[in-house]
Design an enzyme around this catalytic site. Structure first.
Site, PDB file in Angstrom:
ATOM      1  CG  ASP A   4     -20.169  -1.188 -30.280  1.00  0.00           C
ATOM      2  OD1 ASP A   4     -20.038  -2.400 -29.836  1.00  0.00           O
ATOM      3  OD2 ASP A   4     -19.704  -0.094 -29.684  1.00  0.00           O
ATOM      4  CG  ASP A  60     -19.293  -2.393 -23.845  1.00  0.00           C
ATOM      5  OD1 ASP A  60     -19.535  -1.748 -22.913  1.00  0.00           O
ATOM      6  OD2 ASP A  60     -19.019  -3.489 -24.113  1.00  0.00           O
TER       7      ASP A  60
HETATM    8  C1  XBP Z   1     -16.230  -3.778 -25.905  1.00  0.00           C
HETATM    9  C2  XBP Z   1     -15.367  -4.487 -25.265  1.00  0.00           C
HETATM   10  C3  XBP Z   1     -15.742  -5.443 -23.913  1.00  0.00           C
HETATM   11  C4  XBP Z   1     -16.205  -4.293 -22.751  1.00  0.00           C
HETATM   12  C5  XBP Z   1     -16.138  -5.219 -21.330  1.00  0.00           C
HETATM   13  O1  XBP Z   1     -16.067  -3.467 -27.269  1.00  0.00           O
HETATM   14  O2  XBP Z   1     -14.334  -4.620 -25.575  1.00  0.00           O
HETATM   15  O3  XBP Z   1     -14.732  -5.995 -23.609  1.00  0.00           O
HETATM   16  O4  XBP Z   1     -15.226  -3.279 -22.661  1.00  0.00           O
HETATM   17  O5  XBP Z   1     -17.104  -6.247 -21.503  1.00  0.00           O
HETATM   18  P1  XBP Z   1     -16.729  -3.092 -28.486  1.00  0.00           P
HETATM   19  P2  XBP Z   1     -16.535  -7.457 -21.016  1.00  0.00           P
HETATM   20  O6  XBP Z   1     -17.809  -1.912 -28.036  1.00  0.00           O
HETATM   21  O7  XBP Z   1     -16.092  -2.853 -29.688  1.00  0.00           O
HETATM   22  O8  XBP Z   1     -17.690  -4.326 -28.577  1.00  0.00           O
HETATM   23  O9  XBP Z   1     -16.119  -7.602 -19.651  1.00  0.00           O
HETATM   24  O10 XBP Z   1     -18.014  -8.428 -20.971  1.00  0.00           O
HETATM   25  O11 XBP Z   1     -15.816  -8.135 -22.103  1.00  0.00           O
HETATM   26 MG    MG Z   2     -17.800  -0.122 -28.688  1.00  0.00          MG
END
Ligand code: XBP
Ligand code: MG
Length: 259
Positions: free
Chosen positions: A10, A12
């Protein structure tokens, strides 16, 4: 490596510390530029993170504060496009740090010949430059983003797409995640999970993750181990060898359940 062929990361909250001082700040700047009064404090943003995907998060929040569907359908894509531009600029300016221990683990996996890939709900426009800056984009054999999979985590689609793109099997793959939504997505694709919690996910159960630490850990600053179902860790540093042992243990547990 005895069992491990592929690790899917992953982004983020896992490879990068991007939410509180990254995406949240970019969303707030976009609100300000659009002349909107809304600002997300750290606590509010933590609550909104339960909804993955920036556009879905905006819809949820604006709907809570009574903005109708037609107005949201017009506003959300424009707000999110600007937020994405602002976040790309932050990423390129070096304002979105990698989590400690990530480069060490990626280098260990490369040295062991393990394929690495990414499965994220985030938007490709920022994912690619941010990964490139910290780790070099070319080390990832597949980068699956929210642009590729409209059904966001906790749905398994990003993991299924990454497995497909790599021709990989869940039995020789491990996922590294930071949140309940991410753990559920990987488990729904039958991939075992090592979870590295962060400030926002420290209180989540992370049910389904076989291993849980509060970071990747470095020799100088080992992470705290919260769970080690199969006894695969050797202290508070998440190593390629530990992920290999996790993959073996997961395979053994499947054969025991389906002899
Ligand atoms: C990450 C997200 C993303 C980010 C923002 O979740 O939910 O929406 O918060 O990025 P994970 P965007 O780590 O579970 O993949 O604004 O580009 O969506
Ligand atoms: Mg995440």
């Amino acid at each position: 490596m005895a069992a491990l062929r592929t690790v899917i990361f992953d982004v983020d909250g896992t490879l990068v510390d991007s939410e509180r001082d990254g995406h949240r700040v970019a969303f707030n700047q976009a609100f300000a530029e659009f002349g909107l009064p809304d600002r997300w404090d750290e606590e509010t943003y933590g609550r909104l993170l339960a909804m993955t995907g920036g556009q879905r998060r905006l819809h949820t929040y604006l709907s809570e504060r009574g903005v109708g569907t037609a107005e949201r359908d017009d506003l959300v894509p424009r707000l999110h496009a600007r937020k994405t531009e602002l976040f790309v600029a932050m990423a390129e300016a070096g304002e979105v740090p990698a989590r400690p221990g990530t480069l060490r683990l990626l280098d260990e996996l490369a040295a062991a010949g393990v394929t690495v890939a990414v499965a994220t709900t985030g938007t490709r426009a920022w994912v690619a430059p941010l990964l490139d800056r910290h780790f070099g984009l070319s080390r990832f054999a597949a980068v699956v983003t929210g642009d590729d999979c409209p059904r966001r985590k906790p749905e398994p689609d990003a993991y299924l797409a990454a497995l497909r793109a790599l021709g990989a099997e869940p039995g020789t793959t491990v996922a590294v995640e930071d949140s309940d939504n991410g753990v559920q997505a990987a488990r729904a694709a039958n991939v075992p999970v090592a979870a590295v919690s962060n400030d926002y996910t420290a209180t989540q159960e992370l049910d389904g993750a076989a291993v849980v630490l509060d970071g990747f850990g470095t020799p100088e600053r080992p992470a705290a181990v919260r769970r080690d179902t199969y006894g695969v860790l050797d202290g508070g540093v998440l190593t390629a060898a530990a992920l290999d042992r996790l993959s073996s243990a997961f395979r053994r547990s499947i054969s025991a359940a389906h002899p």
